[in-house]
Design a protein around this motif. Structure first.
Motif, short mmCIF file in Angstrom:
data_model
loop_
_atom_site.label_atom_id
_atom_site.label_comp_id
_atom_site.label_asym_id
_atom_site.label_seq_id
_atom_site.Cartn_x
_atom_site.Cartn_y
_atom_site.Cartn_z
N LEU A 120 0.83 -1.20 0.00
CA LEU A 120 0.00 0.00 0.00
C LEU A 120 0.87 1.25 0.00
CD1 LEU A 120 -2.56 -1.06 2.77
CD2 LEU A 120 -2.91 -1.16 0.29
N HIS A 121 0.25 2.35 -0.40
CA HIS A 121 0.93 3.65 -0.31
C HIS A 121 0.42 4.38 0.92
CE1 HIS A 121 3.04 7.23 -1.56
NE2 HIS A 121 1.96 7.94 -1.34
N PHE A 122 1.34 5.01 1.65
CA PHE A 122 1.02 5.69 2.91
C PHE A 122 1.21 7.19 2.76
CE2 PHE A 122 2.86 7.65 6.70
CZ PHE A 122 1.90 7.39 7.67
N GLU A 123 0.25 7.96 3.24
CA GLU A 123 0.35 9.41 3.29
C GLU A 123 0.04 9.87 4.71
OE1 GLU A 123 1.17 11.82 1.14
OE2 GLU A 123 1.46 10.57 -0.65
N SER A 124 0.87 10.79 5.23
CA SER A 124 0.65 11.37 6.55
C SER A 124 0.31 12.84 6.37
CB SER A 124 1.91 11.20 7.41
OG SER A 124 1.72 11.79 8.68
N LEU A 125 -0.90 13.22 6.76
CA LEU A 125 -1.40 14.57 6.54
C LEU A 125 -1.44 15.32 7.87
CD1 LEU A 125 -4.41 13.48 4.29
CD2 LEU A 125 -2.09 14.06 3.56
N ALA A 126 -0.68 16.40 7.97
CA ALA A 126 -0.64 17.17 9.22
C ALA A 126 -1.99 17.82 9.48
CB ALA A 126 0.45 18.23 9.14
N VAL A 127 -2.44 17.73 10.73
CA VAL A 127 -3.69 18.37 11.15
C VAL A 127 -3.31 19.73 11.71
CG1 VAL A 127 -5.74 18.19 12.60
CG2 VAL A 127 -4.67 16.11 11.68
N THR A 128 -3.46 20.76 10.91
CA THR A 128 -2.96 22.09 11.31
C THR A 128 -3.69 22.65 12.52
OG1 THR A 128 -4.45 23.12 9.69
CG2 THR A 128 -2.19 22.65 8.98
N SER A 129 -4.91 22.21 12.76
CA SER A 129 -5.66 22.72 13.91
C SER A 129 -5.29 22.00 15.21
CB SER A 129 -7.17 22.57 13.67
OG SER A 129 -7.50 21.20 13.47
N ALA A 130 -4.50 20.93 15.12
CA ALA A 130 -4.11 20.15 16.30
C ALA A 130 -2.62 19.85 16.21
CB ALA A 130 -4.92 18.86 16.40
N PRO A 131 -1.75 20.68 16.80
CA PRO A 131 -0.30 20.50 16.69
C PRO A 131 0.15 19.09 17.07
CG PRO A 131 -0.79 22.58 17.77
CD PRO A 131 -2.10 21.85 17.65
N GLY A 132 0.96 18.51 16.19
CA GLY A 132 1.50 17.18 16.46
C GLY A 132 0.67 16.04 15.93
N GLN A 133 -0.59 16.30 15.58
CA GLN A 133 -1.45 15.22 15.09
C GLN A 133 -1.32 15.08 13.57
OE1 GLN A 133 -5.56 15.36 16.29
NE2 GLN A 133 -5.05 15.49 18.47
N HIS A 134 -1.40 13.82 13.11
CA HIS A 134 -1.39 13.53 11.67
C HIS A 134 -2.48 12.51 11.35
CE1 HIS A 134 2.59 15.35 12.02
NE2 HIS A 134 2.57 15.50 10.72
N LEU A 135 -3.15 12.74 10.24
CA LEU A 135 -4.10 11.76 9.73
C LEU A 135 -3.34 10.87 8.75
CD1 LEU A 135 -6.99 10.64 9.33
CD2 LEU A 135 -7.29 12.37 7.53
N SER A 136 -3.23 9.60 9.09
CA SER A 136 -2.49 8.64 8.27
C SER A 136 -3.47 7.83 7.43
CB SER A 136 -1.67 7.71 9.17
OG SER A 136 -0.77 8.46 9.96
N VAL A 137 -3.20 7.75 6.14
CA VAL A 137 -4.12 7.08 5.22
C VAL A 137 -3.34 6.15 4.30
CG1 VAL A 137 -5.90 7.40 3.46
CG2 VAL A 137 -5.62 9.13 5.25
#
Length: 288
Positions: A231-248
């Motif tokens: 699979l391909h992985f992308e980590s998207l920074a959640v700008t409204s929550a410092p340090g959090q990333h949405l991983s898909v």
């Protein structure tokens, strides 16, 4: 995380990772220690050897921007490693606090991703939330709670990751990047402390001081029921929550990865349906 002379620790670790040939220096045979010598870094950076030694030993605490840029070039640092060198050298650290609570809007977005595994991780790589497919993908682990703990402390990880060494190296580099962004985060310190005590493999990688935020990559898993999954992985920074990333995770349409995702979705739907059927029975037992 000890920070008394972290600049010196960082410089030593990074010069040990640079082969003389990669820096354009002649290879003079085996060395007592790997990487560049201090006088070689000084030569490449255009500073005196005495000055560079004082910098590593913590006796020089205020390097100029010009010196830091020269040393970054000598050590062949990439953008993330270069930025960390400047944070240490200029004593400029962020004051933001890593967020640990996932916003309801982000939970709705993640849960709406029914075709792909998606999960939210915090700065310390804690899994803060996950959709049904992500839970199914990582189902073989004893605990789906922290990606670093899972990789280094759960024996299943060496079966699950087709290239465990690569997964471990990337995970540690990503944690280093988080610790650079949140240098006083207590949760990161606890994770580093626990893994340092229980995992020699983690300790060795942590000492290499590679600062590499994980943004995207191709993954190769071995799932107990689906089999090989790429699979391909992308980590998207959640700008409204410092340090959090949405991983898909995603896959090319029509390929083997896409077929594996279909199987994962069916398994996750089956698990969800089974849990929904079991819930009323458990409630009835409690009332009885």
């Amino acid at each position: 995380m000890e920070r008394e002379n972290e600049l010196g620790d960082y410089l030593r670790a990074r010069r040990a990772a640079v082969a003389p040939a990669d820096a354009g220096l002649p290879d003079d045979g085996p060395r007592r220690v790997p990487g560049l010598r201090r006088d070689e870094v000084a030569l490449l950076a255009g500073v005196s050897t005495d000055y560079y030694i004082r910098l590593e030993q913590g006796r020089e605490r205020h390097p100029s921007e010009q010196v830091l840029r020269a040393i970054a070039g000598a050590l062949r640092l990439d953008d993330a490693a270069d930025a960390h060198l400047f944070r240490l050298g200029r004593s400029v650290f962020g004051t933001a606090v890593a967020a640990t609570t996932v916003a309801p809007e982000l939970l709705r977005l993640m849960d709406g991703m029914r075709e792909v595994p998606a999960f939210v991780v915090g700065a310390a790589q804690d899994v803060l939330a996950a959709n049904a497919m992500a839970k199914e993908l990582y189902d073989g682990f004893a605990r789906y709670d922290n990606l670093l703990r899972m990789i280094f402390l759960d024996p299943y990880a060496r079966e699950f990751y087709a290239d465990w060494d690569r997964a471990a190296r990337i995970a540690v580099g990503n944690l280093r990047a988080s610790s650079s962004q949140f240098p006083k985060d207590e949760r990161i310190e606890r994770v580093v402390g626990e893994l340092s005590v229980h995992s020699p493999a983690f300790t060795g990688l942590w000492a290499r001081y590679e600062v590499r935020p994980r943004t995207h990559e191709d993954k190769h898993f071995r799932h107990p029921r689906v089999g090989e999954i790429r699979l391909h992985f992308e980590s998207l920074a959640v700008t409204s929550a410092p340090g959090q990333h949405l991983s898909v995770y995603s896959a090319e349409p029509g390929g083997a990865g896409a077929d594996a995702l279909v199987l994962l979705r069916r398994l996750s739907e089956r698990e969800t349906a089974s849990a929904d059927r079991a819930a009323p029975a458990e409630e009835e037992e409690l009332r009885a």
